[in-house]
Design a protein around this motif. Structure first.
Motif, PDB file in Angstrom:
ATOM      1  N   ILE A  88      43.963 -11.079 -30.365  1.00  0.00           N
ATOM      2  CA  ILE A  88      42.651 -10.563 -29.975  1.00  0.00           C
ATOM      3  C   ILE A  88      41.668 -11.737 -29.947  1.00  0.00           C
ATOM      4  O   ILE A  88      41.345 -12.302 -30.995  1.00  0.00           O
ATOM      5  N   PRO A  89      41.178 -12.101 -28.767  1.00  0.00           N
ATOM      6  CA  PRO A  89      40.220 -13.211 -28.722  1.00  0.00           C
ATOM      7  C   PRO A  89      38.815 -12.768 -29.105  1.00  0.00           C
ATOM      8  O   PRO A  89      38.441 -11.596 -28.933  1.00  0.00           O
ATOM      9  N   ALA A  90      38.039 -13.698 -29.625  1.00  0.00           N
ATOM     10  CA  ALA A  90      36.609 -13.454 -29.840  1.00  0.00           C
ATOM     11  C   ALA A  90      35.896 -13.496 -28.494  1.00  0.00           C
ATOM     12  O   ALA A  90      36.314 -14.186 -27.566  1.00  0.00           O
ATOM     13  N   ILE A  91      34.824 -12.729 -28.386  1.00  0.00           N
ATOM     14  CA  ILE A  91      33.973 -12.839 -27.199  1.00  0.00           C
ATOM     15  C   ILE A  91      33.379 -14.247 -27.171  1.00  0.00           C
ATOM     16  O   ILE A  91      32.848 -14.724 -28.192  1.00  0.00           O
ATOM     17  N   PRO A  92      33.464 -14.950 -26.049  1.00  0.00           N
ATOM     18  CA  PRO A  92      32.951 -16.321 -25.992  1.00  0.00           C
ATOM     19  C   PRO A  92      31.479 -16.402 -26.402  1.00  0.00           C
ATOM     20  O   PRO A  92      30.644 -15.624 -25.943  1.00  0.00           O
ATOM     21  N   GLY A  93      31.196 -17.345 -27.282  1.00  0.00           N
ATOM     22  CA  GLY A  93      29.832 -17.592 -27.705  1.00  0.00           C
ATOM     23  C   GLY A  93      29.388 -16.857 -28.946  1.00  0.00           C
ATOM     24  O   GLY A  93      28.301 -17.135 -29.476  1.00  0.00           O
ATOM     25  N   VAL A  94      30.203 -15.921 -29.452  1.00  0.00           N
ATOM     26  CA  VAL A  94      29.807 -15.132 -30.615  1.00  0.00           C
ATOM     27  C   VAL A  94      29.576 -16.022 -31.838  1.00  0.00           C
ATOM     28  O   VAL A  94      28.583 -15.862 -32.565  1.00  0.00           O
ATOM     29  N   ARG A  95      30.478 -16.935 -32.102  1.00  0.00           N
ATOM     30  CA  ARG A  95      30.338 -17.773 -33.292  1.00  0.00           C
ATOM     31  C   ARG A  95      29.026 -18.557 -33.248  1.00  0.00           C
ATOM     32  O   ARG A  95      28.335 -18.674 -34.263  1.00  0.00           O
ATOM     33  N   ASP A  96      28.661 -19.073 -32.102  1.00  0.00           N
ATOM     34  CA  ASP A  96      27.412 -19.826 -31.994  1.00  0.00           C
ATOM     35  C   ASP A  96      26.216 -18.938 -32.317  1.00  0.00           C
ATOM     36  O   ASP A  96      25.260 -19.380 -32.982  1.00  0.00           O
ATOM     37  N   PRO A 206      19.733  -5.196 -20.958  1.00  0.00           N
ATOM     38  CA  PRO A 206      21.037  -5.805 -20.659  1.00  0.00           C
ATOM     39  C   PRO A 206      20.971  -7.333 -20.629  1.00  0.00           C
ATOM     40  O   PRO A 206      19.959  -7.925 -20.253  1.00  0.00           O
ATOM     41  N   PHE A 207      22.079  -7.941 -21.033  1.00  0.00           N
ATOM     42  CA  PHE A 207      22.243  -9.387 -20.887  1.00  0.00           C
ATOM     43  C   PHE A 207      23.697  -9.656 -20.537  1.00  0.00           C
ATOM     44  O   PHE A 207      24.583  -8.865 -20.850  1.00  0.00           O
ATOM     45  N   ALA A 208      23.949 -10.771 -19.865  1.00  0.00           N
ATOM     46  CA  ALA A 208      25.257 -11.009 -19.274  1.00  0.00           C
ATOM     47  C   ALA A 208      26.227 -11.763 -20.156  1.00  0.00           C
ATOM     48  O   ALA A 208      27.435 -11.551 -20.076  1.00  0.00           O
ATOM     49  N   ALA A 209      25.732 -12.663 -20.989  1.00  0.00           N
ATOM     50  CA  ALA A 209      26.619 -13.535 -21.763  1.00  0.00           C
ATOM     51  C   ALA A 209      26.014 -13.826 -23.121  1.00  0.00           C
ATOM     52  O   ALA A 209      24.786 -13.834 -23.295  1.00  0.00           O
ATOM     53  N   MET A 210      26.878 -14.080 -24.112  1.00  0.00           N
ATOM     54  CA  MET A 210      26.402 -14.361 -25.466  1.00  0.00           C
ATOM     55  C   MET A 210      25.502 -15.592 -25.524  1.00  0.00           C
ATOM     56  O   MET A 210      24.651 -15.697 -26.406  1.00  0.00           O
ATOM     57  N   ALA A 211      25.654 -16.496 -24.573  1.00  0.00           N
ATOM     58  CA  ALA A 211      24.784 -17.674 -24.545  1.00  0.00           C
ATOM     59  C   ALA A 211      23.325 -17.292 -24.344  1.00  0.00           C
ATOM     60  O   ALA A 211      22.423 -18.055 -24.696  1.00  0.00           O
ATOM     61  N   ASP A 212      23.080 -16.095 -23.789  1.00  0.00           N
ATOM     62  CA  ASP A 212      21.708 -15.624 -23.578  1.00  0.00           C
ATOM     63  C   ASP A 212      21.078 -15.041 -24.829  1.00  0.00           C
ATOM     64  O   ASP A 212      19.857 -14.876 -24.915  1.00  0.00           O
ATOM     65  N   LEU A 213      21.915 -14.690 -25.819  1.00  0.00           N
ATOM     66  CA  LEU A 213      21.434 -13.899 -26.941  1.00  0.00           C
ATOM     67  C   LEU A 213      20.448 -14.633 -27.861  1.00  0.00           C
ATOM     68  O   LEU A 213      19.450 -14.022 -28.291  1.00  0.00           O
TER      69      LEU A 213
END
Length: 219
Positions: A88-96, A206-213
């Motif tokens: 199970i991969p992590a959603i990209p950017g979650v750790r950051d 809505p937001f598209a990617a974890m980098a936006d969070l």
């Protein structure tokens, strides 16, 4: 830039970990074996974010399919080995994102429709377990009503010390957004695999990617 939240609560599946597709395959297979001819695409399209009990009720009301008492345990028994086998991969950017919350001193947690043992497994397999210790994990099994009721998010906020008005929820399903809105919380809707307008209509931003969070959280 928005004010920083007092607390951030993440959903798990589809927000922290990429389980939705593999889980849908197992769930569709179990349901089909018990007379509900659904595909993985049907599961993702209709039942994303639903509690298993709600899926059972819907199949009965909509299609007249009565599932046996054993079906939920059958699903869980098959899901675990499939996750262990395929990973199970992590959603990209979650750790950051989480590390940015830690650096900012903002408390956070995870509130999942799934059971605590399932959350523990997916966090372990995705390499995120170190960021989400047991004390910040919450399950719908701990409250009277699952999402879309607000109970689970209110439990997380009460336990972690965040007022609902200062809590931000990160969700990717309409039932989850509905629950957070009913709790009086701000909702950021992860729309990588979801129609952003469906999330917006339910009450999320809505937001598209974890980098936006981080920016959306005022970090």
């Amino acid at each position: 830039m928005p004010d920083r939240p007092a607390l951030v609560v993440f959903d798990c599946d589809g927000v922290l970990v990429d389980t939705e597709g593999p889980q849908a395959v197992v769930l569709a297979a179990v349901l089909a074996e018990h007379g509900a001819p659904v595909t993985p695409a049907d599961v993702l399209g209709r039942y994303k974010g639903f509690a298993l009990e709600a899926i059972e009720e819907d199949l009965d009301a909509r299609a007249g399919v009565v599932l046996p008492a054993s079906w939920q345990q059958e699903f869980r028994d098959r899901r675990g080995p499939a996750f262990e086998r395929d990973g199970i991969p992590a959603i990209p950017g979650v750790r950051d994102v989480v590390e940015a919350l830690v650096a900012a001193g903002i408390p956070y947690g995870v509130a999942s429709q799934g059971r605590l043992d399932k959350t523990a497994m997916t966090l372990r397999l995705s390499g995120l377990a170190d960021l989400f210790p047991e004390a910040v994990r919450f399950s719908a099994d701990q409250v009277e009503r699952p999402k879309p009721a607000p109970d689970l998010f209110l439990l997380a906020a009460r336990t972690l010390g965040g007022p609902p008005s200062g809590t931000v929820v990160v969700e990717d399903s309409v039932p989850g957004v509905t629950a957070a809105r009913a709790a009086g919380m701000r909702i950021l809707g992860h729309a990588a695999d979801e129609d952003p307008e469906d999330l917006r209509a339910a009450g999320a931003e809505p937001f598209a990617a974890m980098a936006d969070l981080p920016t959306l959280l005022g970090l």
